[in-house]
Design an enzyme around this catalytic site. Structure first.
Site, PDB file in Angstrom:
ATOM      1  N   ASP A  45       0.827  -1.202   0.000  1.00  0.00           N
ATOM      2  CA  ASP A  45       0.000   0.000   0.000  1.00  0.00           C
ATOM      3  C   ASP A  45       0.860   1.251   0.000  1.00  0.00           C
ATOM      4  OD1 ASP A  45       0.876  -0.139   2.616  1.00  0.00           O
ATOM      5  OD2 ASP A  45      -1.115  -0.048   3.524  1.00  0.00           O
ATOM      6  N   LYS A 112      -0.909  -9.362   3.734  1.00  0.00           N
ATOM      7  CA  LYS A 112      -0.192  -8.753   4.860  1.00  0.00           C
ATOM      8  C   LYS A 112      -1.117  -7.778   5.572  1.00  0.00           C
ATOM      9  CE  LYS A 112       3.290  -5.736   4.241  1.00  0.00           C
ATOM     10  NZ  LYS A 112       2.827  -4.518   4.965  1.00  0.00           N
ATOM     11  N   GLU A 114      -1.458  -5.169   9.199  1.00  0.00           N
ATOM     12  CA  GLU A 114      -0.687  -4.438  10.197  1.00  0.00           C
ATOM     13  C   GLU A 114      -1.422  -4.431  11.529  1.00  0.00           C
ATOM     14  OE1 GLU A 114       0.246  -0.491   8.929  1.00  0.00           O
ATOM     15  OE2 GLU A 114       0.916  -1.114   6.945  1.00  0.00           O
ATOM     16  N   GLU A 181       9.118  -3.668  11.154  1.00  0.00           N
ATOM     17  CA  GLU A 181       9.560  -2.413  10.549  1.00  0.00           C
ATOM     18  C   GLU A 181      10.025  -1.448  11.624  1.00  0.00           C
ATOM     19  OE1 GLU A 181       8.073   1.178   7.551  1.00  0.00           O
ATOM     20  OE2 GLU A 181       6.820  -0.606   7.835  1.00  0.00           O
TER      21      GLU A 181
END
Length: 264
Positions: A45, A112, A114, A181
């Protein structure tokens, strides 16, 4: 070359072979990356920032992600295609199941998402239904407003312990991959050793099982602020296909990332 699967990635982790991942958003770059030996192509994204010109990933829609996943799938020949679920597309478990199905039908091999431990139920239900999931922890760009900006996560003993706990909880729920991350290198190394599934890092040091970069960053196509974990591989490769090959070689040979690309 054989197609890359989750079994391939697990075998690489077990053998200590580094895994490479890059973002791509269309068929052309997907083919170049696949030909260069990149194991995972992430339809990120991040396209909201590098393609659409937004200042965050929040405006990206499911329609955007389906379109670009279809495009990447057509160009890819061997890599595992992972697609981001955009902001608020998995706010409820029911939403998550429907939207993950759309991305898988568009050509993704894995989705994926988050977040932290609150994702455990959704991940478990996706895994039960045959949808592989990568759980993205640490700096989660979709939560940039809550986090107060793009900030390193897990720097205190308490937050580090919480991040590790959540990572292992999501693995236990059924996550096939983890992505960390912008977390301290030592913490990322600790989680990578503890997790049985492959751990992908970006700004997380050299000891994760895999590395990922945004394609535009590693080609030097960024303007303004350049994160410390970014390296421009285009001069080394001399052209775009060469840059992809240079990135793959640098990760597998342990030359990237270096200490200067991580956080303490």
């Amino acid at each position: 070359m054989k197609k890359v699967t989750l079994h391939t990635l697990s075998s690489m982790k077990a053998a200590g072979e580094k895994i490479t991942c890059l973002t791509a958003y269309d068929a052309c770059f997907a083919k170049l990356q696949s030909d260069a030996g990149v194991e995972i192509i992430l339809v990120g994204d991040s396209l909201g920032m590098v393609l659409q010109g937004h200042d965050s990933t929040l405006p990206v829609t499911m329609e955007d992600m389906v379109y670009h996943t279809q495009s990447v799938s057509r160009g890819n020949e061997r890599a595992l295609v992972m697609a981001d679920m955009p902001f608020m597309s998995y706010a409820t478990t029911e939403q998550c199941l429907i939207n993950a199905g759309r991305l898988m039908q568009a050509g993704a091999h894995c989705v994926k998402i988050e977040g932290g431990a609150w994702l455990a139920d959704a991940i478990a239900r996706l895994a039960e239904r045959g949808v592989p999931v990568c759980a993205h922890l640490g700096l989660t760009p979709q939560a940039v407003n809550k986090l107060g900006g793009f900030r390193v996560q897990g720097r205190t003993p308490e937050s580090a312990a919480e991040l590790k706990r959540e990572a292992l909880e999501l693995e236990a729920a059924g996550a096939s991959l983890l992505l960390l991350e912008c977390v301290p290198s030592a913490l990322a190394a600790e989680i990578s050793r503890a997790a049985k599934v492959p751990v992908i890092g970006i700004g997380a040091g050299a000891d994760t099982d895999a590395q990922v970069l945004v394609m535009h960053d590693m080609l030097g196509l960024n303007s303004g602020y350049i994160p410390r974990f970014v390296h421009n591989f285009l001069p080394e490769g001399q052209d775009v296909p060469g840059a992809f090959r240079a990135y793959v070689a640098a990760v597998k040979q342990g030359r990237f990332p270096g200490p200067e690309h991580g956080f303490e």
